[in-house]
Scaffold this motif. Structure first.
Motif, PDB file in Angstrom:
ATOM      1  N   HIS A 271      46.744  30.549  41.293  1.00 47.71           N
ATOM      2  CA  HIS A 271      46.641  31.477  42.407  1.00 47.71           C
ATOM      3  C   HIS A 271      47.906  32.320  42.545  1.00 47.71           C
ATOM      4  O   HIS A 271      47.838  33.535  42.761  1.00 47.71           O
ATOM      5  CB  HIS A 271      46.396  30.707  43.711  1.00 47.71           C
ATOM      6  CG  HIS A 271      45.220  29.780  43.638  1.00 47.71           C
ATOM      7  ND1 HIS A 271      45.232  28.635  42.876  1.00 47.71           N
ATOM      8  CD2 HIS A 271      43.998  29.819  44.241  1.00 47.71           C
ATOM      9  CE1 HIS A 271      44.068  28.012  43.002  1.00 47.71           C
ATOM     10  NE2 HIS A 271      43.315  28.703  43.820  1.00 47.71           N
ATOM     11  N   ILE A 274      48.020  34.990  39.863  1.00 46.81           N
ATOM     12  CA  ILE A 274      47.149  36.138  40.149  1.00 46.81           C
ATOM     13  C   ILE A 274      47.807  37.063  41.169  1.00 46.81           C
ATOM     14  O   ILE A 274      47.797  38.295  41.015  1.00 46.81           O
ATOM     15  CB  ILE A 274      45.774  35.641  40.647  1.00 46.81           C
ATOM     16  CG1 ILE A 274      45.026  34.940  39.501  1.00 46.81           C
ATOM     17  CG2 ILE A 274      44.941  36.801  41.177  1.00 46.81           C
ATOM     18  CD1 ILE A 274      43.782  34.206  39.938  1.00 46.81           C
ATOM     19  N   ALA A 433      40.236  35.192  40.416  1.00 41.92           N
ATOM     20  CA  ALA A 433      40.981  36.443  40.638  1.00 41.92           C
ATOM     21  C   ALA A 433      40.212  37.409  41.542  1.00 41.92           C
ATOM     22  O   ALA A 433      40.783  37.932  42.519  1.00 41.92           O
ATOM     23  CB  ALA A 433      41.330  37.098  39.310  1.00 41.92           C
TER      24      ALA A 433
END
Length: 706
Positions: A271, A274, A433
């Motif tokens: 995470h 991204i 994403a």
């Protein structure tokens, strides 16, 4: 790069090992040993300084290795000092206390009780108890009504009266040590509070940065909900973007665990990466690649996101790594990725020493190490193919590489393995994403109803697809293999084999190939001895499970677990799964009593060449036992309010061991104890002494390694 150059290029890996050893040793010490540790720390620091200065005075100084040794001990003692200074004191015994405290965390248990972690502000007690400055308490509050609404939130001031006690030792064999877990979280004591003894004094929010972060997180959660995201989709989105895993239902959580996609819901390096790519790309439209403003802004965004999502070790690890990479790009000094992993571990351990015992700390670092090590090898298999094959190959290669890095550790920690993890990663990872970016766009566009509805609609569809995929994977045969036992020695050998194989591939040194083959032979030997041991293991255990009795029998490795219908799968796994994974080949669940009829609340359990008799709410005068088995009864388990002449009953069957459980009502237990003590039988109280375990296991390598 030669092997010697590789070792020299990863100094922070060595530093982290020394610091970690100090933290591990510190847990065996008491807080009172801090002064001694600091004195030794000072002496070593002086010697370290001298060994670093001597080469500047004497040019032909040949004992430079002394500086390395002193620096190793310096870091080891640093680990001991920071752990003892930041940790809490062990609290033994029990004391009645009246206190006023600030709520840090609040939750509701499965049984409906409120669980609060509180920071004590004022307290009064008649005992000699003293609370440290940084210590927290956990209180379990009886609910006033049936409404599952938490009466206090973080930041509120509450008052209560309770009997505060320290953490007891683990009472069930091979089970999760909840007391040790709480102690490592900085919680020194626990207490049960009656509803009438609990009061919310002041409803104030959390102050400072953490208060602002929590309010921001709640505001984002409200934006999701106001734009039509609800139910399972809201749970998954909140966990995925905000780190709010506490909102997940047990069923939803189990879908992701069993499908091998739970890492998606645990905010981690994926995470953060991204967010990093998205922010970096956006700023590149306005700033140059080596702009100092860009570097500062990217790092600030990553730190804010880490704090917003709860600050898990995996998130801080990713933030540290990406920040160092960003600084390296600015300074035009690329770094070794293994050294960056060591640096992130070093910084995390300096800030949070107890992170060493957090599974997420190890899993996140081992996953990245696996990707860095094995991904280049896998990528060569499809190099030069078309774009579609390369994209698909990258997904498979990254998933396999991360799984190789974490596979031994996951088996050791969780004793289970998701069989369809590759499929889950193929379907789920590409969605992460888009979901993260759309969630951010929804927050920014929340004031524009049209745009917000568009983003929310697409988000809902993506989340629904994600949930349906994990539900489907969970329904496939053998989706989640449980009951796998891997000892610490076997886990270490697995990593030795992987490391030796990689080193041989990179440096072509035959010693590493020999180490790899020797490690594989040892693993096969240990696994075969453990299997032989399980096939010849007999055991009987009465678990310390409160008022819901759990009784286990193992005969030649085949296990049976006896329980009532109200005991959930989660409760059984928490208490029993470790024991059965270690000592049995497979396990079947059976009913404790085949009828709720009081006259039928008698069960017999065959184990260790004899029988154990379980008796519930029954009159023992009406129990008829065949004379042929009377001399084979090894014990009697009291599982309810017995009636009749218990003393006479025990005399007729040879006075076997009597095992008392919490399923026996307190008033009955107290009455029976006096009777049993006068009869001269051996009494074992599970609630006082922990689980009753009678185990016959042959000698195995596991005896030496654990």
């Amino acid at each position: 790069m030669s092997l010697k150059q590789l070792i020299k290029s990863i100094p922070f890996v060595r530093f982290s090992l020394a610091l970690g050893m100090g933290i591990f040793l510190a847990e065996k010490l008491e807080k009172a040993d801090l002064q001694t540790a600091l004195i030794i720390f000072g002496v070593v620091a002086v010697f370290l300084l001298l060994t670093l200065l001597v080469p500047f005075v004497f040019q032909k100084y040949t004992f430079r290795w002394l500086a390395g040794c002193f620096f190793f001990f310096f870091l080891l003692l640093t680990g001991i000092a920071i752990t003892l200074s930041s940790g809490v004191r062990r609290f033994d015994g029990e004391c009645e206390i009246t206190a006023k405290a600030r709520v840090v965390e609040g939750d509701i248990s499965l049984s409906g009780y409120y669980i609060f972690v509180v920071d004590p502000l004022k307290y009064s007690t008649r005992s000699q108890f003293r609370c440290g400055n940084d210590e927290l308490w956990q209180i379990i509050v009886e609910p006033k009504d049936s409404f599952l609404v938490i009466p206090a939130s973080p930041g509120n001031i509450v008052s209560f009266r309770t009997n505060l006690s320290g953490h007891s030792d683990n009472t069930n064999p091979e089970s999760f040590d909840y007391g040790k877990y709480l102690f490592r979280q900085g919680i020194s004591a626990t207490g049960f509070v009656l509803a009438e003894d609990f009061q919310v004094v002041e409803k104030t929010g959390m102050a400072g940065i953490m208060g602002a972060i929590k309010r921001t997180r709640n505001k984002v959660y409200d934006i999701y909900r106001e734009n039509g995201i609800a139910d399972e989709e809201l749970q998954v989105l909140s966990a995925l973007t905000l780190g709010m895993r506490q909102v997940l239902d047990d069923e939803v959580k189990s879908w992701f665990i069993h499908s091998g996609a739970i890492h998606v819901l645990a905010v981690s390096g994926l995470h953060v990466g991204i967010i990093f790519v998205f922010v970096n790309w956006f700023l590149s439209l306005f700033l140059s690649r080596r702009s100092i403003l860009k570097v500062i802004f990217v790092i600030l965004v990553l730190v804010f996101y880490a704090i917003l999502t709860g600050g898990a070790p995996s998130v801080f690890r990713a933030v540290v790594m990406l920040s160092v990479i960003q600084i390296g790009i600015y300074a035009q000094r690329p770094g070794n990725i293994y050294n960056l992993l060591g640096l992130s571990a070093f910084i995390i351990l300096l800030i949070q020493p107890m992170a060493l015992f957090h599974p997420g700390f190890w899993l996140s670092h081992m996953a990245v190490a696996g990707i860095v090590t094995f991904y280049p090898l896998f990528s060569k298999l499809y190099a030069g193919k078309n774009v579609f094959i390369r994209s698909l190959g990258d997904l498979v290669a990254v998933s396999l590489s991360a799984q190789l890095g974490t596979f031994p550790l996951s088996l050791f920690l969780f004793r289970a393995f998701p069989s369809w993890f590759l499929l889950s990663n193929l379907f789920i990872l590409p969605l992460v994403a888009p979901v993260l970016i759309l969630a951010k766009l929804l927050v920014f566009a929340s004031s524009q109803s049209f745009l917000a509805s568009v983003f929310a609609g697409v988000l809902n569809e993506l989340l629904r697809f994600m949930i349906e995929v994990v539900k489907w994977l969970n329904s496939l045969p053998a989706a989640y293999l449980q009951g796998i036992w891997l000892s610490g020695a076997t886990m270490f050998l697995f990593y030795l084999v992987l490391t030796s194989l990689t080193m041989w591939h990179n440096f072509k040194i035959r010693l590493f190939l020999k180490s790899c083959l020797a490690g594989l032979l040892l693993i096969l030997l240990i696994l075969n001895i453990e299997y032989w041991g399980k096939r010849n293991t007999d055991a009987f255990v009465v678990f310390d499970s409160g008022r819901k009795p759990l009784i286990g029998c193992i005969v030649s490795g085949q296990a049976s677990l006896f329980s009532d219908d109200e005991t959930t799968e989660r409760q059984m796994n928490f208490i029993c799964s470790g024991f059965f994974s270690r000592y049995s080949i497979n396990m079947q669940r059976q009913k404790l009593f085949h009828s709720s009829d009081g006259g039928s609340q008698v069960s017999s359990f065959y184990a260790l060449g004899g029988y154990y008799l379980g008796v519930g709410d029954v009159d023992v005068d009406h129990i008829k036992i065949k004379s042929s088995v009377k001399n084979k009864i090894l014990g009697v388990i009291i599982l309810g309010d017995l009636k009749g002449d218990i003393k006479k009953f025990l005399n007729t069957i040879g006075k076997p061991t009597v095992i008392l459980t919490d399923a026996c009502p307190p008033w009955s237990k107290g009455r029976r104890l006096s009777t049993l003590k006068s009869s001269g039988v051996e009494i074992y109280d599970v609630s006082q002494s922990g689980a009753y375990v009678s185990l016959a296991v042959p000698l195995s390598l596991d005896t030496f390694f654990n």
